[in-house]
Design a protein around this motif. Structure first.
Motif, PDB file in Angstrom:
ATOM      1  N   PHE A 178      18.028  28.364  31.772  1.00  0.00           N
ATOM      2  CA  PHE A 178      19.211  28.413  32.439  1.00  0.00           C
ATOM      3  C   PHE A 178      20.422  28.612  31.473  1.00  0.00           C
ATOM      4  O   PHE A 178      20.637  27.516  30.670  1.00  0.00           O
ATOM      5  CB  PHE A 178      19.403  27.574  33.764  1.00  0.00           C
ATOM      6  CG  PHE A 178      21.015  27.725  34.246  1.00  0.00           C
ATOM      7  CD1 PHE A 178      21.068  28.612  35.276  1.00  0.00           C
ATOM      8  CD2 PHE A 178      21.801  26.872  33.869  1.00  0.00           C
ATOM      9  CE1 PHE A 178      22.176  28.802  35.806  1.00  0.00           C
ATOM     10  CE2 PHE A 178      23.179  27.219  34.157  1.00  0.00           C
ATOM     11  CZ  PHE A 178      23.468  28.160  35.439  1.00  0.00           C
ATOM     12  N   GLU A 179      21.165  29.660  31.644  1.00  0.00           N
ATOM     13  CA  GLU A 179      22.609  29.616  30.696  1.00  0.00           C
ATOM     14  C   GLU A 179      23.567  29.947  31.386  1.00  0.00           C
ATOM     15  O   GLU A 179      24.724  29.532  31.109  1.00  0.00           O
ATOM     16  CB  GLU A 179      21.930  30.936  29.590  1.00  0.00           C
ATOM     17  CG  GLU A 179      20.953  30.490  28.685  1.00  0.00           C
ATOM     18  CD  GLU A 179      20.552  31.637  27.815  1.00  0.00           C
ATOM     19  OE1 GLU A 179      21.068  32.911  28.006  1.00  0.00           O
ATOM     20  OE2 GLU A 179      19.800  31.375  26.785  1.00  0.00           O
ATOM     21  N   GLU A 180      23.559  31.145  32.316  1.00  0.00           N
ATOM     22  CA  GLU A 180      24.935  31.567  32.932  1.00  0.00           C
ATOM     23  C   GLU A 180      24.544  31.684  34.244  1.00  0.00           C
ATOM     24  O   GLU A 180      23.844  32.341  34.872  1.00  0.00           O
ATOM     25  CB  GLU A 180      25.470  32.698  32.255  1.00  0.00           C
ATOM     26  CG  GLU A 180      26.748  33.364  32.743  1.00  0.00           C
ATOM     27  CD  GLU A 180      27.193  34.457  31.954  1.00  0.00           C
ATOM     28  OE1 GLU A 180      28.250  34.948  32.631  1.00  0.00           O
ATOM     29  OE2 GLU A 180      26.708  35.064  31.303  1.00  0.00           O
ATOM     30  N   THR A 181      25.458  31.127  35.295  1.00  0.00           N
ATOM     31  CA  THR A 181      25.193  31.304  36.637  1.00  0.00           C
ATOM     32  C   THR A 181      24.936  32.596  37.270  1.00  0.00           C
ATOM     33  O   THR A 181      26.043  33.304  36.879  1.00  0.00           O
ATOM     34  CB  THR A 181      26.130  30.162  37.615  1.00  0.00           C
ATOM     35  OG1 THR A 181      26.314  29.154  37.133  1.00  0.00           O
ATOM     36  CG2 THR A 181      25.940  30.490  38.989  1.00  0.00           C
ATOM     37  N   GLY A 182      24.016  33.096  37.698  1.00  0.00           N
ATOM     38  CA  GLY A 182      23.918  34.246  38.404  1.00  0.00           C
ATOM     39  C   GLY A 182      23.802  34.451  39.826  1.00  0.00           C
ATOM     40  O   GLY A 182      23.150  35.282  40.455  1.00  0.00           O
ATOM     41  N   VAL A 183      24.083  33.282  40.774  1.00  0.00           N
ATOM     42  CA  VAL A 183      24.236  33.215  42.010  1.00  0.00           C
ATOM     43  C   VAL A 183      25.661  33.305  42.326  1.00  0.00           C
ATOM     44  O   VAL A 183      26.465  32.885  41.869  1.00  0.00           O
ATOM     45  CB  VAL A 183      23.411  32.061  42.709  1.00  0.00           C
ATOM     46  CG1 VAL A 183      21.945  32.526  42.464  1.00  0.00           C
ATOM     47  CG2 VAL A 183      23.905  30.838  42.082  1.00  0.00           C
ATOM     48  N   THR A 184      25.960  33.510  43.858  1.00  0.00           N
ATOM     49  CA  THR A 184      27.431  33.513  44.344  1.00  0.00           C
ATOM     50  C   THR A 184      27.874  32.413  44.624  1.00  0.00           C
ATOM     51  O   THR A 184      29.352  32.186  44.890  1.00  0.00           O
ATOM     52  CB  THR A 184      27.540  34.698  45.429  1.00  0.00           C
ATOM     53  OG1 THR A 184      26.737  34.337  46.538  1.00  0.00           O
ATOM     54  CG2 THR A 184      27.038  36.062  44.870  1.00  0.00           C
ATOM     55  N   GLN A 185      26.975  31.409  44.923  1.00  0.00           N
ATOM     56  CA  GLN A 185      27.477  30.042  45.503  1.00  0.00           C
ATOM     57  C   GLN A 185      27.230  29.003  44.193  1.00  0.00           C
ATOM     58  O   GLN A 185      26.409  29.139  43.641  1.00  0.00           O
ATOM     59  CB  GLN A 185      26.742  29.755  46.760  1.00  0.00           C
ATOM     60  CG  GLN A 185      26.908  30.720  47.852  1.00  0.00           C
ATOM     61  CD  GLN A 185      28.083  30.958  48.516  1.00  0.00           C
ATOM     62  OE1 GLN A 185      29.042  30.095  48.755  1.00  0.00           O
ATOM     63  NE2 GLN A 185      28.612  31.989  48.484  1.00  0.00           N
ATOM     64  N   PRO A 186      28.454  28.246  44.176  1.00  0.00           N
ATOM     65  CA  PRO A 186      28.171  27.068  43.131  1.00  0.00           C
ATOM     66  C   PRO A 186      27.068  26.093  43.371  1.00  0.00           C
ATOM     67  O   PRO A 186      26.596  25.646  44.402  1.00  0.00           O
ATOM     68  CB  PRO A 186      29.533  26.283  43.193  1.00  0.00           C
ATOM     69  CG  PRO A 186      30.031  26.586  44.695  1.00  0.00           C
ATOM     70  CD  PRO A 186      29.701  27.869  44.903  1.00  0.00           C
ATOM     71  N   LEU A 187      26.380  25.859  42.172  1.00  0.00           N
ATOM     72  CA  LEU A 187      25.297  24.821  42.054  1.00  0.00           C
ATOM     73  C   LEU A 187      25.353  24.092  40.933  1.00  0.00           C
ATOM     74  O   LEU A 187      26.097  24.575  40.072  1.00  0.00           O
ATOM     75  CB  LEU A 187      23.903  25.724  41.934  1.00  0.00           C
ATOM     76  CG  LEU A 187      23.558  26.207  43.296  1.00  0.00           C
ATOM     77  CD1 LEU A 187      22.300  27.081  43.042  1.00  0.00           C
ATOM     78  CD2 LEU A 187      23.335  25.510  44.600  1.00  0.00           C
ATOM     79  N   ASN A 188      25.086  22.795  41.016  1.00  0.00           N
ATOM     80  CA  ASN A 188      25.115  21.763  39.927  1.00  0.00           C
ATOM     81  C   ASN A 188      23.634  21.752  39.141  1.00  0.00           C
ATOM     82  O   ASN A 188      22.822  20.918  39.118  1.00  0.00           O
ATOM     83  CB  ASN A 188      25.397  20.480  40.458  1.00  0.00           C
ATOM     84  CG  ASN A 188      25.798  19.483  39.323  1.00  0.00           C
ATOM     85  OD1 ASN A 188      25.927  19.696  37.896  1.00  0.00           O
ATOM     86  ND2 ASN A 188      25.636  18.332  39.577  1.00  0.00           N
ATOM     87  N   ILE A 189      23.466  23.051  38.463  1.00  0.00           N
ATOM     88  CA  ILE A 189      22.271  23.169  37.583  1.00  0.00           C
ATOM     89  C   ILE A 189      22.191  22.406  36.462  1.00  0.00           C
ATOM     90  O   ILE A 189      23.057  22.488  35.350  1.00  0.00           O
ATOM     91  CB  ILE A 189      21.974  24.476  37.511  1.00  0.00           C
ATOM     92  CG1 ILE A 189      21.841  25.465  38.619  1.00  0.00           C
ATOM     93  CG2 ILE A 189      20.590  24.790  36.718  1.00  0.00           C
ATOM     94  CD1 ILE A 189      21.904  26.980  38.556  1.00  0.00           C
ATOM     95  N   ILE A 190      21.080  21.318  36.278  1.00  0.00           N
ATOM     96  CA  ILE A 190      21.128  20.648  34.938  1.00  0.00           C
ATOM     97  C   ILE A 190      20.654  21.168  33.926  1.00  0.00           C
ATOM     98  O   ILE A 190      19.831  22.097  33.909  1.00  0.00           O
ATOM     99  CB  ILE A 190      19.882  19.411  35.300  1.00  0.00           C
ATOM    100  CG1 ILE A 190      20.008  18.856  36.544  1.00  0.00           C
ATOM    101  CG2 ILE A 190      19.734  18.796  34.206  1.00  0.00           C
ATOM    102  CD1 ILE A 190      18.940  17.952  37.135  1.00  0.00           C
ATOM    103  N   LYS A 191      21.560  21.273  32.903  1.00  0.00           N
ATOM    104  CA  LYS A 191      21.087  21.845  31.633  1.00  0.00           C
ATOM    105  C   LYS A 191      20.629  20.954  30.448  1.00  0.00           C
ATOM    106  O   LYS A 191      20.442  21.636  29.457  1.00  0.00           O
ATOM    107  CB  LYS A 191      22.555  22.417  31.169  1.00  0.00           C
ATOM    108  CG  LYS A 191      23.176  23.439  32.171  1.00  0.00           C
ATOM    109  CD  LYS A 191      24.565  23.806  31.729  1.00  0.00           C
ATOM    110  CE  LYS A 191      25.212  24.990  32.655  1.00  0.00           C
ATOM    111  NZ  LYS A 191      26.618  25.276  32.194  1.00  0.00           N
ATOM    112  N   GLU A 192      20.520  19.793  30.450  1.00  0.00           N
ATOM    113  CA  GLU A 192      19.873  19.068  29.445  1.00  0.00           C
ATOM    114  C   GLU A 192      19.568  17.569  29.727  1.00  0.00           C
ATOM    115  O   GLU A 192      19.638  17.075  31.160  1.00  0.00           O
ATOM    116  CB  GLU A 192      21.007  18.687  28.333  1.00  0.00           C
ATOM    117  CG  GLU A 192      22.297  17.976  29.077  1.00  0.00           C
ATOM    118  CD  GLU A 192      23.432  17.783  27.988  1.00  0.00           C
ATOM    119  OE1 GLU A 192      23.275  18.320  26.774  1.00  0.00           O
ATOM    120  OE2 GLU A 192      24.392  17.254  28.265  1.00  0.00           O
TER     121      GLU A 192
END
Length: 382
Positions: free
Chosen positions: A340-354
């Motif tokens: 995952f690098e850049e959000t590609g959905v229209t609604q916000p999510l707290n996606i873990i990056k590390e």
């Protein structure tokens, strides 16, 4: 008052390792089982997550080296399932009140290749009976085969049957393997990604198929002396009947599953510490999930998809990902949503990056699949 149901043991067999510890260590290092594989002779190689057959055979021989357990008596999938369940059966008693539950979507579908007649082993009932007989289970096997929610639903079935007094405990086992049939099916939907999958990412373009087996021991008879315990607080499965393969654009089924599960679990959105999501990296699935999570006010909860590490393991994915989420809680570590690098959905999510240290008590695990099926469970670290 309902019985309290606990998961007190588990194991898994994947391209990253043949036990939980090896898988966890590989995940901490960011390793992925996804790589280029050529499975269909007349097609180019594609990205998938596949267990090394030679290593699988070596491991199987090491654990089951006897005349009656000749390696040729078992398919690849059966070897995966037997290896995943063996350590659990060694530690827990199989009684007249013990359930055996198998989760799979396609089972031994590979046996159909080049056959003019239907092989007996291709029936899911025969697969379940073979595994159950091997370990001496005394009750009739239960099969959960509901597309890609099967692994999560198998946990629910165990929970509900024990609470209903049908059984005292249960061994839940889940598995699917890579096959030409499965690959051809997803190819026909134009759903397979051109590279390693990127759940929720702006540049995602499809899934990677994976294979794995996983097993869990579920009981109401917790002694308090186990190495760990996770309470299955709530569960739900809802079918929105949207489409034979496409997910609901409004996320209705997943939203309802999560709402029902959290209501039974008596937890609020702000109490959830971590979401182990489905995250297939297809355009519509990831968008649907984002909508459903926002409708439940879960958009700020740390979330990941394990598909970048394991690919989509079909009937094994829900149980495998539940096991990894419980490991995250035990190690107080949130794993990133790989690729995952850049959000590609229209609604916000707290996606873990590390990799992040976190206190994880309440876990929400979700899954969605073909035919409009959706499922969710809430697990509590005790």
């Amino acid at each position: 008052m309902k019985k309290e149901i606990y998961i007190t043991d588990y194991n898994c067999v994947t391209p990253l390792g043949f036990n939980v510890d090896s898988n966890w260590n590989a995940l901490l290092e960011g390793q992925s089982g996804v790589a280029l594989h050529k499975i269909i002779d007349n097609q180019e190689a594609f990205y998938a997550s596949m267990i090394d057959t030679e290593k699988l055979n070596d491991e199987f021989t090491r654990f089951f080296d006897s005349a009656q357990n000749d390696i040729h008596n078992f398919t690849r999938l059966e070897k995966m399932l037997l290896l995943s369940l063996q350590p659990l059966v060694e530690k827990h008693t199989v009684s007249e009140s013990t359930a055996f539950i198998l989760s799979t979507t396609k089972g031994n579908i590979s046996l159909l290749k080049n056959q003019t007649e239907l092989p007996e082993g291709v029936y899911l009932s025969k697969l379940a009976e073979k595994i159950a007989y091997f370990f001496g289970f005394k009750t009739k096997p239960i099969i959960v085969s509901n597309a890609c929610v099967s692994g999560v639903m198998a946990i629910s079935v165990a929970k509900n049957m024990i609470q209903a007094g049908k059984y005292k405990d249960a061994f839940v086992i889940a598995g699917d393997e890579l096959s030409e049939f499965v690959i051809s099916g997803f190819n026909s939907f134009q759903a397979i990604g051109s590279g390693p999958c990127k759940p929720y990412d702006k540049n995602r373009n499809g899934i990677n198929i994976g294979e794995a087996a996983a097993a869990a021991y579920i009981t109401s008879m917790s002694t308090g002396n186990e190495k760990f315990r996770f309470k299955v607080l709530g569960d739900s499965a809802v079918n929105d009947a949207n489409h034979i393969s496409g997910p609901s654009r409004t996320g209705d089924g997943l939203y309802a599953s999560i709402k029902n599960t959290m209501t039974e679990a008596k937890v609020s959105p702000e109490q959830i510490d971590f979401i182990s999501a489905h995250g297939t990296a297809t355009l519509y699935n990831d968008e649907m999930e984002a909508i459903a999570f926002n409708r439940m006010d879960l958009q700020n909860i740390p979330l990941n998809s394990m598909k970048g590490y394991y690919g989509h393991c079909l009937g094994a994915s829900g149980l495998l990902e539940s096991i990894i989420s419980m490991e995250s809680a035990l190690h107080s570590t949130l794993l990133p949503s790989k690729n995952f690098e850049e959000t590609g959905v229209t609604q916000p999510l707290n996606i873990i990056k590390e990799n992040k240290t976190a206190d994880i008590k309440y876990i929400l695990k979700t899954a969605s699949g073909f035919g409009g099926c959706n499922a969710a469970v809430v697990l509590e670290k005790c």
